[in-house]
Design an enzyme around this catalytic site. Structure first.
Site, PDB file in Angstrom:
ATOM      1  N   GLU A   1      -3.535  10.014   3.097  1.00 57.18           N
ATOM      2  CA  GLU A   1      -4.758  10.075   3.899  1.00 57.18           C
ATOM      3  C   GLU A   1      -4.883  11.468   4.494  1.00 57.18           C
ATOM      4  O   GLU A   1      -3.965  11.960   5.154  1.00 57.18           O
ATOM      5  CB  GLU A   1      -4.713   9.027   5.010  1.00 57.18           C
ATOM      6  CG  GLU A   1      -4.735   7.606   4.477  1.00 57.18           C
ATOM      7  CD  GLU A   1      -4.455   6.576   5.549  1.00 57.18           C
ATOM      8  OE1 GLU A   1      -5.188   5.573   5.607  1.00 57.18           O
ATOM      9  OE2 GLU A   1      -3.499   6.765   6.327  1.00 57.18           O
TER      10      GLU A   1
ATOM     11  N   GLU B   1       0.846  -1.194   0.000  1.00 55.41           N
ATOM     12  CA  GLU B   1       0.000   0.000   0.000  1.00 55.41           C
ATOM     13  C   GLU B   1       0.883   1.246   0.000  1.00 55.41           C
ATOM     14  O   GLU B   1       1.937   1.291   0.650  1.00 55.41           O
ATOM     15  CB  GLU B   1      -0.919  -0.002   1.223  1.00 55.41           C
ATOM     16  CG  GLU B   1      -2.113   0.924   1.079  1.00 55.41           C
ATOM     17  CD  GLU B   1      -3.280   0.490   1.981  1.00 55.41           C
ATOM     18  OE1 GLU B   1      -3.726  -0.666   1.855  1.00 55.41           O
ATOM     19  OE2 GLU B   1      -3.702   1.306   2.796  1.00 55.41           O
TER      20      GLU B   1
ATOM     21  N   ASP C   1      -0.062   5.254   0.669  1.00 56.93           N
ATOM     22  CA  ASP C   1      -1.224   6.010   1.136  1.00 56.93           C
ATOM     23  C   ASP C   1      -1.000   7.506   1.186  1.00 56.93           C
ATOM     24  O   ASP C   1       0.032   7.974   1.697  1.00 56.93           O
ATOM     25  CB  ASP C   1      -1.598   5.583   2.568  1.00 56.93           C
ATOM     26  CG  ASP C   1      -2.074   4.156   2.654  1.00 56.93           C
ATOM     27  OD1 ASP C   1      -2.505   3.607   1.632  1.00 56.93           O
ATOM     28  OD2 ASP C   1      -2.009   3.587   3.761  1.00 56.93           O
TER      29      ASP C   1
END
Length: 312
Positions: A128, A124, A126
């Site tokens: 955010e 992953e 990310d």
């Protein structure tokens, strides 16, 4: 609805005024250094061409002939989009406008993942955006992990130098065989070199989502989502995805085959201009990290009894 005309005690008015000032002060209104606008180098992909509904279909609206998407979180559901292709490296960007008002606990994410294919050892990358507390404050969090759970993550958090709810701003991931670079409005805020112990290598999909992060997004859940402030609406536009589209059916001995998806004449996967940061970009990244970083896993001794090797 018209506001009621009521007389408030001066102490209440003073408290309210100070609260507004404090809230405004939390947005660091700096002028960032000049950088090359990488987002100008790649074409926009209509949301309707590049993405499919991921979840919360009733909370997804496409406008502008499919060029823009609004994703809503309300008491019934969050919502999200997933790319129609999986990528093995590339340049990924979205212009995002965050929900206005008090949005503690709300998470707006733009990220790559292969959890659908590798549920127990997925990768992953990310971005955010965390509605962080009661003062209408948003935090920009980056994370990278590979072949494992979130406990192996490499989080860093930053404040932004603008109000992300006032207009769209660009949030960018550059991922190739040399490094991962996170950028905001083309300003690099973090570089994650390939020689790190954790580096994603498997093909991933691109996701754009909004969801309820009450349990962890605000100081371990101190300020959960207050649905009296719902709906929370995030707008995504100017989507860019250029790079290496994974073709599993034609995979070679390494399990990966790519068809280049680079409508521009620049290649973010193999182009030398994307192999290292320029001097200008390094200067801009140093500026962002010195003024805006509020958390790095490399300084979290309570979490890591032995620091990850790249921190040394």
């Amino acid at each position: 609805m018209a506001f009621l005309q009521v007389q408030l005690p001066f102490s209440v008015f003073l408290f309210f005024s100070i609260s507004v000032l404090v809230s405004s002060a939390r947005i660091r209104r700096y002028t960032p250094p000049s950088v090359t606008h990488l987002t100008d180098l790649f074409p926009h992909i209509p949301v309707s061409d590049g993405y499919s509904n991921f979840f919360g279909e009733t909370n997804i609206q496409l406008t502008g002939n499919g060029s823009m998407a609004t994703l809503t979180l309300d008491k019934s559901s969050g919502s999200g989009l997933a790319s129609k292709n999986k990528y093995q490296y590339g340049f990924f960007s979205a212009a995002i406008k965050l929900p206005s008002g008090l949005s503690s606990g709300v998470v707006v994410a733009f990220y790559l993942s292969n959890a659908d294919v590798f549920p127990h050892n997925h990768d992953e990358i990310d971005i955010e955006l965390l509605g962080h507390d009661k003062r209408n404050d948003w935090v920009f969090q980056t994370n990278v992990y590979a072949n494992g759970s979130v406990s192996t993550g490499r989080e860093e958090k930053f404040y932004l130098w603008f109000d992300p709810t006032a207009e769209h701003h660009h949030y960018i991931i550059l991922w190739n065989s040399h490094h991962i670079v996170f950028l905001v409005d083309n300003v690099p805020v973090r570089e994650f070199p390939r020689n790190n112990a954790v580096f994603p290598l498997k093909p991933m999909s691109v996701y754009a989502t909004i969801w309820d992060g009450s349990q962890w997004a605000t100081h371990g859940g101190k300020y959960p989502v207050n649905y009296r402030n719902a709906p929370f609406i995030a707008s995504f536009s100017e989507m860019e995805m250029s790079g290496c589209v994974s073709n599993q059916k034609a995979a070679g001995p390494d399990g990966v085959s790519c068809s280049k998806n680079n409508p521009s004449n620049l290649d973010p996967v193999e182009g030398q201009e994307f192999a290292t940061l320029s001097k200008q970009q390094v200067t801009a990244m140093d500026w962002a990290r010195s003024k805006l970083m509020v958390y790095s896993y490399c300084k979290d001794t309570s979490r890591f009894k032995v620091m990850p090797p790249e921190c040394k």
